[in-house]
Design an enzyme around this catalytic site. Structure first.
Site, PDB file in Angstrom:
ATOM      1  N   ASP A   1       0.831  -1.204   0.000  1.00 21.24           N
ATOM      2  CA  ASP A   1       0.000   0.000   0.000  1.00 21.24           C
ATOM      3  C   ASP A   1       0.867   1.257   0.000  1.00 21.24           C
ATOM      4  O   ASP A   1       2.041   1.226   0.369  1.00 21.24           O
ATOM      5  CB  ASP A   1      -0.954   0.012   1.200  1.00 21.24           C
ATOM      6  CG  ASP A   1      -0.215  -0.013   2.542  1.00 21.24           C
ATOM      7  OD1 ASP A   1       0.831  -0.698   2.632  1.00 21.24           O
ATOM      8  OD2 ASP A   1      -0.676   0.636   3.496  1.00 21.24           O
TER       9      ASP A   1
ATOM     10  N   GLU B   1       0.521  -1.335   5.768  1.00 27.37           N
ATOM     11  CA  GLU B   1       1.614  -0.832   6.597  1.00 27.37           C
ATOM     12  C   GLU B   1       1.468   0.662   6.848  1.00 27.37           C
ATOM     13  O   GLU B   1       1.776   1.152   7.942  1.00 27.37           O
ATOM     14  CB  GLU B   1       2.962  -1.126   5.924  1.00 27.37           C
ATOM     15  CG  GLU B   1       4.188  -0.850   6.797  1.00 27.37           C
ATOM     16  CD  GLU B   1       4.692   0.578   6.739  1.00 27.37           C
ATOM     17  OE1 GLU B   1       5.531   0.960   7.578  1.00 27.37           O
ATOM     18  OE2 GLU B   1       4.233   1.337   5.852  1.00 27.37           O
TER      19      GLU B   1
END
Length: 340
Positions: A55, A105
């Site tokens: 991400d 994350e």
């Protein structure tokens, strides 16, 4: 895989919009599975973990010179360089190497690495060492992170007397917060961190409640639980409520001494490549903290030297040469770790 094909693969990976808060994980997973199949990798392995997250943070396209998902700007260089290094090392390593691509994350990893390290799949890996992302350095030294500052988000809430704004009301909510804020500013100065001084919301004579929040990054040399108790005591002394919005209670650091065979293997690669390096504590939190708490030593390394620090910035980019150099770096490092 030819040089052009590997760069095309990197571009395709960059173009997948895994931007928070609505990342396209389905397309990302399909891409990674296709890469593994094309290279003949297995989806499950043991011993060495190469971790990266898929991400990215939200972007403001109006502030970018080029389209942020036009394959010119991003920090997915670590994960893609892992894949290319593994292609070159297939069949040439003693240990099994596991490439891990985790979600979320950028928003704390609570539904990503945090859950993965608690899973049966993780326990079956028998992982002994891990590499994770690091940070660029404008200077020539490679930054090697063996620990990180843990997140501690605190909200103090005060409740006090209220009344008409024309009156001087005593014992107000904001008044109660002032000594708390002063204490936190003193602590911040002691930690040599320079941030803007937060302020309580509302007029001291009008609102019944006031709150102030602090984003604290605790150095791993701090006793986290003792620090938490001191914050609770601070709140009690000034009759305000305290909420730990986020708190991390483990300050495990990776051994970078001659006692660690993996560190020795890693350091020898840097010496052979004549790469100066600096051991550091990462200034923020990464997925490495979940690995270290699970008993897997991890180093955070991103092989970008003499490069500006652009993570989460407008016009973030890596050059083609940096990508190619990163493949060579990880090929040497993974080979050394997987044969240690």
């Amino acid at each position: 895989m030819t040089e052009n094909n590997r760069e095309d693969g990197f571009i395709e990976y960059l173009q997948i919009k895994t931007v928070q808060p609505t990342p396209d994980y389905a397309s990302c997973t399909a891409y990674l599975q296709r890469q593994a199949l094309d290279a003949g990798f297995e989806f499950r392995a043991i011993d060495i973990i190469l971790n990266s997250h898929t991400d990215v943070v939200p972007v403001f396209e109006a502030s970018w010179t080029h389209p942020p998902f036009g394959a010119h700007r991003d920090m997915k260089i670590v994960g893609q360089a892992y894949l290319e290094a593994m292609r070159q090392l297939k069949g040439a390593v003693r240990r099994t190497v596991h490439a891990v691509f985790v979600p979320d994350e950028e928003i704390g990893g609570h539904d990503g690495m945090a859950k993965f390290v608690e899973s049966a799949e993780f326990r079956q890996l028998n992982a002994g060492f891990a590499l994770d992302e690091g940070m660029a350095n404008p200077n020539e030294a490679l930054r090697v992170f063996y620990g990180e500052r843990a997140p501690c988000w605190i909200r103090f809430v005060a409740r006090g007397n209220t009344g008409h704004g024309s009156q001087f009301i005593e014992d107000t909510a904001a008044e109660k917060l002032l000594p708390v804020i002063e204490h936190m500013m003193t602590f911040r100065s002691e930690q040599l961190q320079v941030f803007r001084r937060p302020r309580a919301d509302g007029s001291p004579s009008r609102w019944a409640t006031a709150s102030v929040g602090f984003d604290i990054r605790m150095t791993p040399t701090l006793d986290y639980l003792r620090f938490r108790r001191s914050m609770e005591q601070l709140a009690a002394e000034h009759s305000v409520e305290i909420e730990f919005v986020q708190f991390w209670d483990d300050n495990t650091m990776t051994d970078t001494s001659a006692e660690s065979g993996f560190w020795v293997a890693f350091e020898r690669v840097l010496e052979a490549r004549q790469v100066p390096f600096a051991r550091e504590i990462f200034p923020a939190a990464t997925d490495s903290r979940y690995l270290r708490r699970a008993g897997v030593p991890a180093l955070g390394v991103t092989p970008l030297v003499n490069a500006p620090i652009l993570l989460h910035d407008h016009n973030e980019y890596v050059t083609e040469k940096q990508f190619v150099d990163a493949i060579g770096f990880y090929t040497d490092v993974v080979s050394a770790l997987a044969n240690a």
